[in-house]
Scaffold this active site. Structure first.
Site, PDB file in Angstrom:
ATOM      1  N   TYR A  68       5.366   3.969   1.144  1.00  0.00           N
ATOM      2  CA  TYR A  68       4.005   4.487   0.979  1.00  0.00           C
ATOM      3  C   TYR A  68       4.027   5.799   0.196  1.00  0.00           C
ATOM      4  O   TYR A  68       3.261   5.980  -0.762  1.00  0.00           O
ATOM      5  CB  TYR A  68       3.353   4.700   2.344  1.00  0.00           C
ATOM      6  CG  TYR A  68       2.009   5.384   2.274  1.00  0.00           C
ATOM      7  CD1 TYR A  68       0.888   4.689   1.835  1.00  0.00           C
ATOM      8  CD2 TYR A  68       1.856   6.717   2.641  1.00  0.00           C
ATOM      9  CE1 TYR A  68      -0.359   5.312   1.758  1.00  0.00           C
ATOM     10  CE2 TYR A  68       0.620   7.344   2.577  1.00  0.00           C
ATOM     11  CZ  TYR A  68      -0.480   6.636   2.133  1.00  0.00           C
ATOM     12  OH  TYR A  68      -1.699   7.260   2.057  1.00  0.00           O
TER      13      TYR A  68
ATOM     14  N   SER B 241       4.678   5.181  -3.393  1.00  0.00           N
ATOM     15  CA  SER B 241       3.532   4.579  -4.084  1.00  0.00           C
ATOM     16  C   SER B 241       2.467   5.619  -4.392  1.00  0.00           C
ATOM     17  O   SER B 241       1.845   5.598  -5.461  1.00  0.00           O
ATOM     18  CB  SER B 241       2.936   3.437  -3.251  1.00  0.00           C
ATOM     19  OG  SER B 241       2.188   3.908  -2.140  1.00  0.00           O
TER      20      SER B 241
END
Length: 239
Positions: free
Chosen positions: A146, A149
């Site tokens: 996460y 990203s």
């Protein structure tokens, strides 16, 4: 508000910060195209300024179809808020390829797909607002993929800002910290997180939505592009 900025696309519009953003812009007289993998909640049903479409941001063609329908009567798109995202926990020991693809395809490819699909409908003074996270700047344990990203979203924001500047399109980002969303409520960690935040609480979704409204404004942010605003309640300065 700017009288000539009236049309916005919101991804992730069915919950959390996306829902709060949809509500704020509708209350201020904007037309909203709400995109989400789930229908936007029933409280907006019958609102003449809202079109809700079930769309996965991983599908550029689906986004293009929804935008074409939304603009069929003429006019362009003034603002885009790329809020859709997922944040399943991962570590080097727990990740798998499927989870990697899901996180990056929604959080990163989704931003690119929406920007590409909306570009033909945007002109001078339009704005794209991409949602990153404080995890793009500081490591959050258990968020291996996460965080990566969302760091990619920060760089996409800079790259798109440079690429779209000749068209007069501004591209900026918002990097929230802890926010009182349904997704975070499920984790049960908000109270502990609040204790570590200098302001003593997590953010409200509506507070984050207000920043989308600010970044959509020509009057207030006409010379701002390529930047990501961190909304962490001071958490980023207390490491």
């Amino acid at each position: 508000m700017d009288a000539d900025l009236r049309t916005i696309i919101v991804t992730g519009a069915a919950s959390g910060m996306g829902l709060a953003t949809t509500d704020l812009f509708l209350r201020n007289g904007w037309r909203v195209l709400g995109l989400d993998v789930n229908p936007v909640q029933a409280s907006f049903s019958g609102h003449t300024e809202l079109i809700s479409r079930v769309v996965d941001v991983r599908s550029r063609s689906s986004i293009e179809d929804a935008i074409a329908e939304f603009t069929a009567c003429g006019g362009g798109i003034d603002t885009v808020a790329n809020i859709a995202g997922v944040y399943p926990p991962t570590t080097i020991d727990t990740y798998d390829e499927e989870t990697y693809r899901r996180i990056f395809d929604i959080n990163v490819l989704g931003v690119v797909n929406v920007a590409a699909a909306v570009k033909p409908y945007m002109g001078e003074g339009a704005a794209i607002i991409n949602f990153s996270s404080v995890d793009a700047f500081e490591v959050s344990p258990g968020q291996l993929l996460y965080g990566a990203s969302k760091a990619a979203v920060v760089m996409l924001t800079k790259s798109l800002a440079l690429e779209l500047a000749p068209y007069g399109i501004r591209v900026n980002g918002i990097a929230p910290g802890w926010v009182d969303t349904p997704g975070n409520a499920v984790t049960g960690r908000s109270a502990a997180a609040a204790a570590s935040i200098p302001l003593g609480r997590v953010a409200r979704p509506g507070e984050v939505a207000e920043w989308v409204f600010i970044l959509a404004s020509r009057r207030h942010t006409a010379f701002l592009t390529g930047e990501t605003i961190v909304l962490s309640g001071g958490a980023m300065i207390r490491q």
